[in-house]
Scaffold this active site. Structure first.
Site, PDB file in Angstrom:
ATOM      1  N   GLU A   1     -76.821  20.610 108.168  1.00 34.59           N
ATOM      2  CA  GLU A   1     -76.041  21.634 108.000  1.00 34.59           C
ATOM      3  C   GLU A   1     -77.944  22.290 108.567  1.00 34.59           C
ATOM      4  O   GLU A   1     -79.423  21.930 107.860  1.00 34.59           O
ATOM      5  CB  GLU A   1     -75.529  22.685 107.194  1.00 34.59           C
TER       6      GLU A   1
ATOM      7  N   ASN B   1     -73.179  25.938 114.643  1.00 37.65           N
ATOM      8  CA  ASN B   1     -74.382  26.454 113.951  1.00 37.65           C
ATOM      9  C   ASN B   1     -75.358  25.778 113.622  1.00 37.65           C
ATOM     10  O   ASN B   1     -76.556  25.311 113.514  1.00 37.65           O
ATOM     11  CB  ASN B   1     -74.512  26.868 112.560  1.00 37.65           C
TER      12      ASN B   1
ATOM     13  N   ASP C   1     -70.637  10.534 108.927  1.00 36.97           N
ATOM     14  CA  ASP C   1     -70.453  11.095 107.846  1.00 36.97           C
ATOM     15  C   ASP C   1     -68.552  11.038 107.464  1.00 36.97           C
ATOM     16  O   ASP C   1     -67.640  10.400 108.004  1.00 36.97           O
ATOM     17  CB  ASP C   1     -70.542  12.530 108.491  1.00 36.97           C
TER      18      ASP C   1
HETATM   19  C1  GLP Z   1     -67.659  17.920 112.527  1.00 35.60           C
HETATM   20  C2  GLP Z   1     -68.529  16.914 112.151  1.00 35.60           C
HETATM   21  C3  GLP Z   1     -69.357  16.950 112.971  1.00 35.60           C
HETATM   22  C4  GLP Z   1     -68.823  17.042 114.370  1.00 35.60           C
HETATM   23  C5  GLP Z   1     -69.477  18.666 114.379  1.00 35.60           C
HETATM   24  C6  GLP Z   1     -68.675  19.217 115.670  1.00 35.60           C
HETATM   25  O1  GLP Z   1     -67.187  18.854 111.025  1.00 35.60           O
HETATM   26  N1  GLP Z   1     -69.150  16.533 111.068  1.00 35.60           N
HETATM   27  O2  GLP Z   1     -69.493  15.461 113.428  1.00 35.60           O
HETATM   28  O3  GLP Z   1     -69.964  17.144 115.680  1.00 35.60           O
HETATM   29  O4  GLP Z   1     -69.075  18.745 113.068  1.00 35.60           O
HETATM   30  O5  GLP Z   1     -66.836  18.978 115.400  1.00 35.60           O
HETATM   31  P1  GLP Z   1     -66.514  19.447 117.261  1.00 35.60           P
HETATM   32  O6  GLP Z   1     -66.302  18.804 118.016  1.00 35.60           O
HETATM   33  O7  GLP Z   1     -64.868  19.519 115.993  1.00 35.60           O
HETATM   34  O8  GLP Z   1     -66.660  20.538 117.443  1.00 35.60           O
END
Ligand code: GLP
Length: 256
Positions: A160, A153, A84
């Site tokens: 989402e 979530n 992403d």
């Molecule tokens: C992000 C990404 C996800 C990621 C998730 C968890 O912002 N778009 O791909 O897995 O949120 O993030 P974190 O590893 O910082 O908890």
């Protein structure tokens, strides 16, 4: 005497496809996941890797770079696709996932620049960009190994809760907790949109490695692993993927 065997429920049978490993701490999780990726690369020079951003895989990238520096790994034939990117954002912006990947990984290994891909946060024609991204993944032969983090979530990529199982790369609106409040170097604006690979794009990978670390992930990990398959927990669809490994540290596994 007749031995009694408990019959596995349909759900339990499905669940046997997920391999869950609990590691002692984040450091161990990072090292084990780097070795996991390294093994796949040693088996296939032209590995197609799906990559994730966020805090969780930072240690994985750090450790993979370390293994690379020992001379064991060659990334010259590897192709990567990130899950992403915020939208709209310049890939050069400090907050972009493109910058994250460059700083944490791409600048430190020998993947030729034109073999690393992220959805283009500066694309003018969004639909065209999303379709081209899907086409690019397919023309590379599909993703061999997809690395995933998980949102509190249950989101994977930026899919989402409520995302359709058949979704592909598209523009999405982020939930409040994922909105970027400030874009560095730009007049105040909130960034509440992103381009993300879809659930279907993720499910088409040959293999998935999902990582989760810390207490704040414990509840969603329990819901993902022990709960029903539901669009309210996007990661729960991974029960239907034939090859999923989940690496957790003890904190993330604490509600299992
Ligand atoms: C992000 C990404 C996800 C990621 C998730 C968890 O912002 N778009 O791909 O897995 O949120 O993030 P974190 O590893 O910082 O908890």
């Amino acid at each position: 005497m007749r031995l009694k065997y408990r019959k596995l429920s349909y759900r339990e049978m499905l669940y046997t496809t997920m391999e869950v490993k609990v590691l002692n701490n984040y450091d161990e999780l990072s090292k084990k996941s780097a070795v996991f990726v390294a093994k796949r690369l040693l088996q296939k020079d032209n590995l197609v890797l799906g990559l994730a951003t966020g805090d969780t895989p930072k240690g994985l990238y750090r450790e993979l770079v370390k293994i690379y520096q020992t001379g064991l790994l060659d990334f010259s034939e590897v192709t990567t696709f990130n899950l992403d990117e915020y939208y709209p954002i310049s890939p050069e912006n400090a907050a972009s996932f493109a910058t994250f990947m460059k700083e944490r990984f791409f600048d430190h290994v020998n993947i030729p620049e034109d073999q690393s891909h992220l959805p283009d946060g500066s694309a003018q024609e969004v639909e065209k960009e999303c379709k081209e991204y899907e086409d690019l993944i397919h023309s590379a032969g599909g993703i061999d190994l997809q690395i995933l983090g998980i949102g509190t979530n249950g989101h994977i990529g930026y899919n989402e809760p409520g995302s359709k199982w058949g979704s592909e790369t598209r523009l999405v609106t982020l939930k409040e907790e994922n909105v970027l409040e400030d874009v560095p170097g730009e007049p105040a604006r909130k960034l509440n949109k992103a381009l993300t690979m879809g659930i279907k794009s993720i499910m088409q990978a040959q293999e998935v490695l999902l990582l989760a670390s810390g207490r704040k992930k414990a509840e969603i990990i329990a819901r993902t692993i022990d709960g029903e398959i539901s669009r309210e927990v996007p990661a729960s669809i991974l029960h239907l993927h034939p090859s999923v490994t989940i690496y957790l540290d003890r904190d993330a596994a604490s509600e299992l």
